[in-house]
Enzyme design. Structure first.
Site, short mmCIF file in Angstrom:
data_model
loop_
_atom_site.label_atom_id
_atom_site.label_comp_id
_atom_site.label_asym_id
_atom_site.label_seq_id
_atom_site.Cartn_x
_atom_site.Cartn_y
_atom_site.Cartn_z
N LYS A 146 0.71 -1.20 -0.13
CA LYS A 146 -0.02 0.11 0.11
C LYS A 146 0.89 1.10 0.10
O LYS A 146 0.44 2.29 -0.72
CB LYS A 146 -0.93 -0.08 1.22
CG LYS A 146 -2.21 0.57 1.08
CD LYS A 146 -3.16 -0.19 0.13
CE LYS A 146 -4.26 0.55 -0.28
NZ LYS A 146 -5.03 -0.15 -1.42
N LYS A 167 -0.61 2.57 9.26
CA LYS A 167 -2.17 2.39 9.80
C LYS A 167 -2.39 3.30 11.09
O LYS A 167 -3.10 3.12 11.80
CB LYS A 167 -2.46 1.14 9.82
CG LYS A 167 -2.13 -0.07 8.78
CD LYS A 167 -2.69 -1.44 8.99
CE LYS A 167 -2.12 -2.20 7.84
NZ LYS A 167 -2.99 -3.60 7.78
N HIS A 199 9.98 -10.38 -1.71
CA HIS A 199 10.18 -11.45 -2.84
C HIS A 199 10.66 -12.63 -2.20
O HIS A 199 12.38 -12.36 -1.79
CB HIS A 199 10.80 -10.61 -4.20
CG HIS A 199 10.77 -11.70 -5.17
ND1 HIS A 199 11.34 -12.84 -5.26
CD2 HIS A 199 10.13 -11.55 -6.30
CE1 HIS A 199 11.18 -13.54 -6.46
NE2 HIS A 199 10.46 -12.50 -6.97
P1 GDP Z 1 1.75 -5.90 2.87
O1 GDP Z 1 1.54 -7.57 2.85
O2 GDP Z 1 2.65 -5.63 3.93
O3 GDP Z 1 2.22 -5.63 1.41
O4 GDP Z 1 0.43 -5.21 3.04
P2 GDP Z 1 -0.84 -4.47 2.17
O5 GDP Z 1 -0.30 -3.22 1.74
O6 GDP Z 1 -1.11 -5.39 1.34
O7 GDP Z 1 -1.90 -4.01 3.19
C1 GDP Z 1 -2.63 -5.15 3.92
C2 GDP Z 1 -4.01 -4.63 4.25
O8 GDP Z 1 -3.82 -3.43 5.05
C3 GDP Z 1 -4.66 -4.15 3.13
O9 GDP Z 1 -6.00 -4.45 3.24
C4 GDP Z 1 -4.48 -2.49 3.06
O10 GDP Z 1 -5.56 -1.89 2.46
C5 GDP Z 1 -4.61 -2.35 4.32
N1 GDP Z 1 -3.64 -1.29 4.80
C6 GDP Z 1 -2.34 -0.91 4.40
N2 GDP Z 1 -2.04 0.30 4.85
C7 GDP Z 1 -2.77 0.99 5.65
C8 GDP Z 1 -3.07 2.08 6.32
O11 GDP Z 1 -2.14 2.82 6.69
N3 GDP Z 1 -4.31 2.04 6.97
C9 GDP Z 1 -5.00 1.25 6.94
N4 GDP Z 1 -6.43 1.62 7.57
N5 GDP Z 1 -5.07 0.02 6.12
C10 GDP Z 1 -4.06 -0.02 5.77
#
Ligand code: GDP
Length: 363
Positions: free
Chosen positions: A31, A143, A92
């Site tokens: 994200k 978050k 990765h």
């Molecule tokens: P990764 O596995 O670390 O790449 O995590 P992702 O980027 O796929 O995020 C995992 C989940 O957390 C997703 O549903 C995102 O939409 C949510 N998410 C990521 N960043 C934030 C944030 O800053 N705030 C909120 N509320 N949700 C977030």
């Protein structure tokens, strides 16, 4: 060896620092990267952010745009490098395995920690990897919008946003930061919110962010730039000595099996004789095409590339060549300047491979 290194460095030109994003699954790595790309789409090509092969190029102009809210004001004149090259493939697997030995691809890292979850197993693994490779890093306390009754504002400096929170939100935020700081202490790290950091040389900076609302993203970028300038300027002097790592092996229609590489230093040319690791021993082949994605507005058909005669670091590049089916990701690619260099490089590549395999087994 060192002498050669120094001679090859051009002291006037810095290359873009290579930035990696690490952290536990679901804490928001993807994200945070998306946030950078979406800015790109919204602003068209104006911001100049371009998506490269396996990386996103954030040029100085885009950095200036994205850090306008930072206080005290962040000026692009503070940095001497052309922008940031952010690796797009967080976690990765084969890559991080192989990468865990030898010289590091990344100049600096963003460790993403979900502020509501704190440190988890992969966070701790990432910390160990960063320590081992002595890679400087900042922690994105992501978050932050999930903090109880948080009122976000992506157009303000995050310190002001924190200070403007109502009491409940502020208390919840402070409690979580304190908890994470203690957990980081247990990992042998001093840590503090970046605007309270008593000594950036010995304390890891924590930047509250929300990859959803954009809170703190400007501060995160500004901090990375400031740290790269202060800590890494000598390391970022562009060198003609090739430093190039294979990120992925992919089949692309019209090009066959290609490799995506991050060119950290030096240059690649069409026709170069390259040597790289393969599952059945070192692969020797010749670069047929050097490819980069077309600028966004020109991409009508997905997967269309521009071809280049020569590409200079730091960039993400796709290489098309014969014999790449058995190529392995995560290790260095070498260029033979002369025919007689090939056999020496094959040995070097074989040694790289053996050491990487040993490192995985030990783990
Ligand atoms: P990764 O596995 O670390 O790449 O995590 P992702 O980027 O796929 O995020 C995992 C989940 O957390 C997703 O549903 C995102 O939409 C949510 N998410 C990521 N960043 C934030 C944030 O800053 N705030 C909120 N509320 N949700 C977030």
């Amino acid at each position: 060896r060192r002498e050669l290194n120094e001679k090859n460095r051009d002291i006037r030109v810095l290359r873009a620092p290579v930035i990696c994003v690490l952290g536990h699954v679901d804490h928001g790595k993807t994200k945070i990267l998306d946030k950078l790309r979406r800015t790109n789409v919204q602003e068209g090509e104006v911001g100049g952010i371009t998506q490269q092969i396996g990386a996103t190029n954030v040029p100085a102009e885009a950095i200036a745009n994205q850090t306008k809210m930072v206080k005290p004001a962040f000026s692009i004149d503070q940095i001497d490098f052309p922008g940031l090259l952010i690796i797009d493939t967080p976690g990765h697997e084969s890559f991080s395995n192989l990468r865990s030995r030898g010289s590091s691809l990344c100049d600096m890292a963003i460790l993403v920690v979900d502020i509501t979850q704190g440190l988890e197993p992969q966070t701790i693994e990432s910390i160990e990897l960063l320590k081992k490779r002595k890679t400087p890093f900042v922690v994105a306390l992501n978050k932050v919008d999930r903090v109880f009754e948080w009122e976000g504002n992506q157009h303000k400096d995050i310190k002001e946003v924190v200070q403007a929170q109502a009491e409940f939100a502020k208390n919840d935020f402070e409690r979580r930061v304190k908890e994470i700081t203690i957990r980081l202490n247990e990992q042998g790290l001093n840590a503090a919110l970046f605007y309270e950091n008593p000594d950036p040389r010995t304390y890891v900076s924590l930047v509250p962010t929300s990859a959803i609302t954009g809170d703190g993203m400007g501060n995160l970028i500004a901090l990375i730039c400031t740290m790269c300038q202060a800590k890494l300027a000598p390391q970022l002097r562009y060198s003609e000595e090739l430093q190039c790592v294979v990120l992925e092996v992919k089949t692309i229609q019209g090009y066959g099996t290609t490799i995506d590489v991050i060119l950290v230093n030096g240059r690649l040319r069409e026709g170069d004789n390259i040597v790289l690791a393969g599952t059945e021993g070192p692969i020797v082949t010749q670069i047929r095409s050097l490819l980069m994605p077309k600028p966004l507005k020109e991409i009508r058909v997905k997967g269309s590339y521009d071809e280049f005669k020569e590409i200079k670091a730091a960039q993400g590049v796709k290489i098309a060549a014969k014999e790449l089916d058995k190529a392995i990701a995560g290790l260095s690619l070498r260029v033979a300047q002369h025919e007689d260099e090939i056999s020496v490089l094959k040995e070097v590549v074989h040694k790289d491979f053996t050491l990487a395999m040993k490192a995985i087994k030990v783990k």
